[in-house]
Design a protein around this motif. Structure first.
Motif, short mmCIF file in Angstrom:
data_model
loop_
_atom_site.label_atom_id
_atom_site.label_comp_id
_atom_site.label_asym_id
_atom_site.label_seq_id
_atom_site.Cartn_x
_atom_site.Cartn_y
_atom_site.Cartn_z
N LEU A 23 21.70 35.53 13.22
CA LEU A 23 23.01 35.02 12.80
C LEU A 23 23.02 33.49 12.73
O LEU A 23 23.60 32.90 11.81
CB LEU A 23 24.08 35.52 13.79
N THR A 24 22.37 32.85 13.69
CA THR A 24 22.33 31.39 13.72
C THR A 24 21.56 30.86 12.51
O THR A 24 22.02 29.94 11.81
CB THR A 24 21.69 30.90 15.04
N ASN A 34 20.97 32.43 9.67
CA ASN A 34 21.66 32.75 8.44
C ASN A 34 22.87 31.83 8.23
O ASN A 34 23.16 31.39 7.11
CB ASN A 34 22.08 34.22 8.44
N SER A 35 23.58 31.54 9.31
CA SER A 35 24.79 30.72 9.19
C SER A 35 24.47 29.26 8.87
O SER A 35 25.19 28.60 8.14
CB SER A 35 25.60 30.74 10.48
N GLU A 82 20.66 29.33 5.62
CA GLU A 82 20.37 30.22 4.48
C GLU A 82 20.12 29.39 3.22
O GLU A 82 20.88 28.46 2.92
CB GLU A 82 21.54 31.18 4.25
N SER A 142 16.82 36.24 7.36
CA SER A 142 18.02 35.39 7.45
C SER A 142 18.23 34.61 6.17
O SER A 142 19.28 34.00 5.97
CB SER A 142 17.87 34.41 8.61
N ARG A 148 31.03 27.70 12.62
CA ARG A 148 30.41 28.17 11.36
C ARG A 148 29.72 29.51 11.56
O ARG A 148 29.78 30.39 10.71
CB ARG A 148 29.40 27.14 10.85
N ILE A 149 29.07 29.64 12.71
CA ILE A 149 28.38 30.90 13.04
C ILE A 149 29.40 32.02 13.21
O ILE A 149 29.24 33.12 12.70
CB ILE A 149 27.54 30.70 14.33
N ARG A 150 30.52 31.67 13.88
CA ARG A 150 31.58 32.65 14.15
C ARG A 150 32.24 33.15 12.87
O ARG A 150 32.67 34.29 12.78
CB ARG A 150 32.62 31.99 15.07
N SER A 151 32.29 32.29 11.85
CA SER A 151 33.00 32.69 10.63
C SER A 151 32.09 33.39 9.62
O SER A 151 32.55 33.82 8.56
CB SER A 151 33.67 31.48 9.99
N ASN A 152 30.82 33.54 9.94
CA ASN A 152 29.90 34.28 9.06
C ASN A 152 30.30 35.77 9.07
O ASN A 152 30.50 36.34 10.14
CB ASN A 152 28.48 34.11 9.64
N PHE A 178 28.86 38.19 11.56
CA PHE A 178 29.30 38.23 12.96
C PHE A 178 30.01 39.55 13.25
O PHE A 178 29.81 40.16 14.30
CB PHE A 178 30.23 37.05 13.29
#
Ligand SMILES: *Cc1c(COP(=O)(O)O)cnc(C)c1O
Length: 471
Positions: free
Chosen positions: A167-168, A170-171, A174, A201, A322-326, A329
């Motif tokens: 996730l990190t 990719n966020s 990418e 990712s 930013r990670i949270r809004s992917n 998540f």
């Protein structure tokens, strides 16, 4: 010829109905229920049919099988009623053993899970405002307390550390490049490979340095306008010794700042506790990495942290947001049981009640205590089962990718296998009702008490006596 025998044998097999009508099985069905009986009967018949088809059952074997068919059905019923996932006794000396479920949870954590999970909860409900809330808030406050008052830091929780890394990347990266040292392109057990996760990712791996030596200048040269991240990966399961070089975190952070590129560290284990207290040096803690200025850290909940399976992402609030809004998540988030267990575990850290966290309790047990228990077990085994055994010093491992080369002093009961191989004795211990998982060394079975809970000593003795008795 063979074909005819097969057909004959197959024809001899009774039908499910015939079997269920037999008086013996009818009595069993009264007790166990008809549906379960029918299921077990079908399964036993299917096995026989397969054995005939694969030429593993001849006419005389068939006769035997039919004579014992009620017993076979009863055994199958019992097998179907036992759990597949069950507790085992870990006598391997590896505290965070991935195959054995990593960190065991403490009683207060389980009580917390029970309380939250058997009732409705405010998982995503803001009690004060009376409206929808976010599940993240439940542990956010605790992480803030643990890592100091840095309001500009945040933490999010996902399913495991592999998910946290995915996730990190990719966020934040990418479509761009991520610079990593060749000496850190690790594979963790269970086929987690950094290059593969990175490919998934959508980030492009930019390898720098050599296996044993990477300098800060190597990172600097690799930076282009497409670079999105400098990544440091903890070498969880190996060490490189000899002619080696790795830039310090401080150098990496300074380079990141200079070029305005986030520095991310996959810490793996992620200690919240100073391991020097148990004599383990050189294992970085989450607090140290944050203090060094790393922008985002990923780590596991069930390794040295001693909590439930989870992946934790802690770092600069704007990057974590930013990670949270992917949208990913939502696919990787954790359930309420995990939040309950994580909150209870973190509360124990805040109270400095390390005893409440079993993995830390096992690590903290003085070797002398283990010696006393090992001797008590050995005395009883010699007396009651005339078992040949010694108490020996051994070295336990933290496991779970923490401090791969560090060991903890421990004591084990070493058992001679008496006319059988040590592997056979170890197999018998595994198959005892309270499965005991031991290690085999120099032709003996070793039971390392570092990972056996004191209340399990009796069960370990019983398992050994039963296994030796079967010799
Ligand atoms: C263990 C580990 C992982 C994987 O963590 P899980 O919680 O098992 O998903 C990733 N990176 C490092 C460096 C590790 O040690």
């Amino acid at each position: 010829m063979k074909g005819t025998i097969k057909t004959d044998l197959l024809r001899e097999l009774p039908s499910v109905d015939e079997l269920l009508r037999s008086p013996e099985l009818q009595a069993l069905a009264e007790r166990e229920g008809h549906a379960a009986m029918a299921e077990a009967t079908r399964s036993v018949l299917a096995t026989l049919r397969r054995e005939i088809q694969e030429d593993r059952l001849d006419a005389s074997g068939m006769k035997l099988a039919l004579n014992g068919i009620s017993e076979a059905i009863e055994r199958e019923l019992r097998r179907q009623a036992t759990y597949s996932l069950r507790p085992v006794i870990n006598a391997t000396g590896v505290i965070l053993h991935t195959n054995l479920g990593r960190a065991p949870l403490g009683a207060s954590t389980i009580e917390r899970i029970r309380e939250v999970a058997t009732q409705y909860s405010n998982l995503e409900f803001d009690i004060e405002a009376g409206e929808r809330g976010k599940r993240d808030v439940h542990v956010q406050r605790l992480f803030t307390s643990l890592f100091g008052a840095a309001a500009e830091r945040a933490t999010v929780v996902v399913n495991n550390n592999a998910a946290a890394v995915l996730l990190t990347l990719n966020s934040l990266a990418e479509g761009g490049e991520v610079v990593v040292s060749r000496g850190e392109l690790v594979e963790i057990g269970g086929s987690f490979r950094i290059p593969d996760v990175m490919a998934k990712s959508g980030a492009v791996l930019r390898e720098v340095g050599t296996t044993n030596r990477t300098r800060i200048a190597d990172y600097e040269r690799a930076i282009t306008e497409r670079t999105r991240m400098l990544l440091r990966v903890h070498r969880s399961n190996f060490e490189i010794v000899g002619f080696t070089e790795q830039p310090s975190l401080a150098d990496l952070v300074a380079l990141g700042r200079k070029r305005n590129i986030p520095v991310v560290e996959d810490l793996g284990s992620g200690a919240l506790f100073d391991l020097r207290a148990v004599g383990i040096h050189g294992e970085p803690s989450v607090a140290e990495s944050l203090a060094a200025g790393v922008d985002v850290i990923t780590y596991s909940g069930d390794k040295i942290l001693g909590g439930p399976q989870a992946g934790l992402i802690t770092g600069r609030a704007e990057l974590v947001a930013r990670i949270r809004s992917n949208p990913l998540f939502r696919a990787l988030r954790v359930n309420k049981l995990t939040y309950a267990a994580l909150e209870a575990t973190l509360m124990a850290y805040l109270r400095k009640d390390y005893h409440a966290i079993p993995a830390l309790r096992l690590m903290n047990t003085p070797a002398d205590d283990l010696k006393c228990r090992a001797e008590a077990i050995a005395v009883r085994l010699r007396k009651e089962a005339r078992t040949e055994c010694d108490v020996i010093t051994v070295e336990s491992l933290v496991g779970g990718g923490a401090a791969p080369a560090a060991t903890l002093p421990s004591f084990a009961v070493a058992i001679g296998a008496k006319g059988r191989s040590a592997d056979e004795l170890a197999a018998a211990l595994r198959q005892s009702p309270q499965a005991v998982i031991a290690r085999v060394e120099d032709g003996r079975v070793l039971l390392d008490l570092r990972t056996v809970f004191p209340e399990q000593d009796g069960a370990v003795m019983e398992a050994v006596m039963a296994a030796i008795g079967k010799q």
